[in-house]
Design an enzyme around this catalytic site. Sequence first.
Site, mmCIF file in Angstrom:
data_model
loop_
_atom_site.group_PDB
_atom_site.id
_atom_site.type_symbol
_atom_site.label_atom_id
_atom_site.label_comp_id
_atom_site.label_asym_id
_atom_site.label_seq_id
_atom_site.Cartn_x
_atom_site.Cartn_y
_atom_site.Cartn_z
ATOM 1 C CD GLN A 269 -18.307 -39.220 -44.695
ATOM 2 O OE1 GLN A 269 -17.987 -39.937 -45.395
ATOM 3 N NE2 GLN A 269 -18.146 -37.663 -45.188
ATOM 4 C CB THR B 97 -18.811 -48.077 -41.785
ATOM 5 O OG1 THR B 97 -19.988 -48.320 -40.834
ATOM 6 C CG2 THR B 97 -17.876 -49.084 -41.698
ATOM 7 C CG HIS B 98 -17.791 -43.537 -44.854
ATOM 8 N ND1 HIS B 98 -18.822 -42.355 -45.157
ATOM 9 C CD2 HIS B 98 -18.477 -44.710 -45.057
ATOM 10 C CE1 HIS B 98 -19.917 -42.885 -45.868
ATOM 11 N NE2 HIS B 98 -19.598 -44.401 -46.062
ATOM 12 C CG ASN B 99 -13.761 -45.837 -39.675
ATOM 13 O OD1 ASN B 99 -14.870 -46.300 -40.165
ATOM 14 N ND2 ASN B 99 -13.666 -45.371 -38.337
#
Length: 584
Positions: free
Chosen positions: A348, A512-514
């Site tokens: 992100q 925490t956007h993987n």
Amino acid sequence: MAKKLPSVDAVMVGVGWTGGILAAELTKAGLSVVGLERGQYRDSNVAFAFPRIRDELKYGIRFGLAQDVSRDTLTFRNSAEQTALPMRQLGSFLLGDGTGGAGAHWNGQTWRWTPYDFEIYSQTVSRYGKGAIDDGMQIQDWGLTYQELEPFFDRFEYTAGIGGTAGNLQGKVQPGGNPFEGPRARAYPNPPMKRSQLGDLFQTATQSLGYHPFPGPSANMTQAYTNPDGQALGACMYCGFCERFGCDYNAKASPNNTVLPTALATNKFEIRHDANVVRVNMDSSGKRAVSVTYIDLITGEEIEQPAEMIFLTSFTFGNVKLLMVSGIGEIYNPTTNKGTVGKNYTYQLSAGAGGTITGKDLKVFAGAGAESVVIDDFNGDHFDHTGLGFLHGGSISASSSGARPIQSNPGGSAWGSAWKHAAAAAYNTSVGIGAQVSSLPFRENHLDLDPTYRDAYGLPLVRMTFDYRGNESKRSAYLTGITTKILTEMGAKNVTGRALPEHYSIVPYQSTHNQGGAIMGLDPSTSVVNPYMQHHQVSNLFVVGASSFPHNSGFNPTGTVGAVTYRLADAIVNRYVKKPGSLM
């Protein structure tokens, strides 16, 4: 030799949102399900109780609900020319651990991705031609459409009690909502959050600039709510302890207070904690998964759990790692562009602006993880990209998530009298607005196995190769210009833009956007799973969650993760169990 247990209908590797949704839906249909969670058991009535859960040092700074990276982590490098090194402490993203996973400590922002996202390649080529796609950019259609997902977005929103204002009801644009959203069948189950003082300024400024502000959709309950499964949640008190924390008011929807108790109430679901899965076992044909092997972290015993269906429902890195160490599929090679496992890793990206607003009491201490006012005018393909040199965009918001004292330190000092003076001078006047910027896949950005470093169980660590490439910096710079203009219109002084640096760093927290690494698609030569997240070659193996997303949008992924998971659950219950095999 591993102890072999009796077989069950389904096993979930990871007990967060995806494992919880599938466990609830499959057990309600009468199937037996085991959930294997490598983290510890967490009774949210005790673990999230006031006042202990408000310990900012323990949870906000030392990440008390996140993964122990001394047992398992990943290695990182910006390019193949560098030597990857292990991430020794959490920074850029916070991996979940224990009951509920990252869903226990998320902020609650819950979005439907744009219709453009699911058909990004074909719509881009149709509007701009193939020449608009950067060399090395690997965007692709997902093999499903927003219209196909709409009933399952709705399902997740009602399970999680999302509050918001609909922007498009059955094709008719609604006042006060997001006019760019895809059509929805019905309104949100709850009203939107209260608007903060900062949100008021953002609302007025963006309207004066001709944009379309609306309240961000929220899993922080805006009123007491009971979901369709009978799970009750309380109303949010705007305390500001959401992201990185559990909720002591039971007012933030999480797997812990929605889908997991629903599954457990059926008496068909068992969760085993401290159970670290190390391998998916195949039959001799290599076309059917028969069991998983895990290590009991309390006894050290190796245990085999057979199942008719196996669901990888851990975080992106865990799903991809299990495929790789189990030898299922060919690991992606960016040099040859062959293989699919590890391909299209995305993150992100960000943009934004900061400044100072004086003469107003902004009450920045109050807020909630998803309390925000947002514009979607510069996300997806909502604006003409001709001549801009980049694709996609991002959502722009003024968020009031609560400025906690240790993490909100606008003066730059972290301790003692200097901190006190800085806080007194700037705490209630320093403001910022930000953009969640999309991340598109490039050939060089990928995941594979590190040749040097191993985890506590002897398995290779996942190796991440990632940097900003192609048009990413142009997109961030463009959105930084928009945020700077908005913040100036809000009356801020000393406005400074915050575009991407030259290279990605894994050290400071960002998001925490993987996504990616086990992406969905119709072509087995370019994807790992089909649009039901069912493995192309192993029909009883499902790789569930954001690991299946071919790219990342300008929104948080959790709403779309919930939608694709409910779509899979529906297909399993109504079709697969009656006739196992490909769902396509």
